[in-house]
Design a protein around this motif. Structure first.
Motif, PDB file in Angstrom:
ATOM      1  N   ASP A  97       1.454  -3.754   8.185  1.00  0.00           N
ATOM      2  CA  ASP A  97       2.568  -3.085   7.511  1.00  0.00           C
ATOM      3  C   ASP A  97       2.359  -3.062   5.997  1.00  0.00           C
ATOM      4  OD1 ASP A  97       3.749  -2.730   9.993  1.00  0.00           O
ATOM      5  OD2 ASP A  97       5.214  -4.341   9.730  1.00  0.00           O
ATOM      6  N   LEU A  98       1.970  -4.207   5.429  1.00  0.00           N
ATOM      7  CA  LEU A  98       1.732  -4.288   3.989  1.00  0.00           C
ATOM      8  C   LEU A  98       0.577  -3.397   3.561  1.00  0.00           C
ATOM      9  CD1 LEU A  98       2.148  -8.088   3.219  1.00  0.00           C
ATOM     10  CD2 LEU A  98       3.471  -6.221   2.226  1.00  0.00           C
ATOM     11  N   ASP A  99      -0.502  -3.437   4.345  1.00  0.00           N
ATOM     12  CA  ASP A  99      -1.671  -2.620   4.036  1.00  0.00           C
ATOM     13  C   ASP A  99      -1.294  -1.141   4.002  1.00  0.00           C
ATOM     14  OD1 ASP A  99      -4.595  -2.223   3.696  1.00  0.00           O
ATOM     15  OD2 ASP A  99      -4.447  -1.339   5.704  1.00  0.00           O
ATOM     16  N   SER A 100      -0.536  -0.719   4.970  1.00  0.00           N
ATOM     17  CA  SER A 100      -0.095   0.670   5.026  1.00  0.00           C
ATOM     18  C   SER A 100       0.786   1.010   3.823  1.00  0.00           C
ATOM     19  CB  SER A 100       0.663   0.913   6.329  1.00  0.00           C
ATOM     20  OG  SER A 100       1.209   2.205   6.352  1.00  0.00           O
ATOM     21  N   SER A 101       1.740   0.140   3.519  1.00  0.00           N
ATOM     22  CA  SER A 101       2.662   0.388   2.411  1.00  0.00           C
ATOM     23  C   SER A 101       1.949   0.409   1.069  1.00  0.00           C
ATOM     24  CB  SER A 101       3.754  -0.695   2.380  1.00  0.00           C
ATOM     25  OG  SER A 101       4.500  -0.668   3.561  1.00  0.00           O
ATOM     26  N   VAL A 102       1.083  -0.572   0.845  1.00  0.00           N
ATOM     27  CA  VAL A 102       0.372  -0.647  -0.430  1.00  0.00           C
ATOM     28  C   VAL A 102      -0.568   0.541  -0.588  1.00  0.00           C
ATOM     29  CG1 VAL A 102      -1.330  -1.986  -1.747  1.00  0.00           C
ATOM     30  CG2 VAL A 102       0.600  -3.144  -0.665  1.00  0.00           C
ATOM     31  N   ASN A 103      -1.283   0.893   0.476  1.00  0.00           N
ATOM     32  CA  ASN A 103      -2.198   2.040   0.384  1.00  0.00           C
ATOM     33  C   ASN A 103      -1.459   3.351   0.165  1.00  0.00           C
ATOM     34  OD1 ASN A 103      -4.923   1.097   0.445  1.00  0.00           O
ATOM     35  ND2 ASN A 103      -4.514   0.384   2.517  1.00  0.00           N
ATOM     36  N   GLN A 104      -0.260   3.443   0.689  1.00  0.00           N
ATOM     37  CA  GLN A 104       0.557   4.639   0.461  1.00  0.00           C
ATOM     38  C   GLN A 104       0.823   4.784  -1.041  1.00  0.00           C
ATOM     39  OE1 GLN A 104       4.512   4.426   2.194  1.00  0.00           O
ATOM     40  NE2 GLN A 104       4.298   6.548   2.873  1.00  0.00           N
ATOM     41  N   ILE A 105       1.092   3.682  -1.695  1.00  0.00           N
ATOM     42  CA  ILE A 105       1.359   3.711  -3.143  1.00  0.00           C
ATOM     43  C   ILE A 105       0.079   3.926  -3.930  1.00  0.00           C
ATOM     44  CG2 ILE A 105       2.065   2.259  -5.094  1.00  0.00           C
ATOM     45  CD1 ILE A 105       4.172   1.041  -3.115  1.00  0.00           C
ATOM     46  N   LEU A 106      -0.998   3.230  -3.550  1.00  0.00           N
ATOM     47  CA  LEU A 106      -2.252   3.310  -4.290  1.00  0.00           C
ATOM     48  C   LEU A 106      -2.891   4.694  -4.204  1.00  0.00           C
ATOM     49  CD1 LEU A 106      -3.939  -0.112  -3.447  1.00  0.00           C
ATOM     50  CD2 LEU A 106      -2.586   0.490  -5.460  1.00  0.00           C
TER      51      LEU A 106
END
Length: 112
Positions: A97-106
């Motif tokens: 979940d975090l990986d998906s969320s952070v990559n969405q922002i990055l």
């Protein structure tokens, strides 16, 4: 504010997660964990690992056994417990979940 402080906190935050993954593969000697973590640039100081392993054991997430060594003193080999496996499954979901969320922002382009 120094980037190195934030980098250290980020590494500390995922160190427990990575250690649980390492011991979930099977019994492992602490020195082998240190080597893997150093190679992955997640740990620099060996003294960081032992308190964390002790916390994992105290929490019932990890266990260890002593194994006699032909070349020296007995060695302590760590492994994950059933409770640790359940905990790791929760962390795996959180990581995804975090990986998906952070990559969405990055991946969002910078405003020009």
């Amino acid at each position: 504010m120094k980037a190195s402080n934030t980098q250290t906190q980020m590494r500390k935050g995922i160190l427990e997660f990575c250690i649980l993954h390492i011991i979930a593969r099977g019994e492992v000697y602490a020195t082998d964990m240190i080597d893997e973590l150093k190679h992955a640039e997640l740990i620099v100081v060996e003294g960081t690992l032992y308190p964390l392993l002790n916390r994992l054991k105290t929490s019932g997430l990890a266990k260890y056994k002593w194994v006699e060594s032909e070349t020296g003193p007995p060695r302590k080999y760590y492994s994950i417990t059933e409770k640790g496996n359940d905990f790791l499954k929760e962390l795996d979901k959180t990581w995804l979940d975090l990986d998906s969320s952070v990559n969405q922002i990055l991946k969002k382009p910078k405003n020009q």
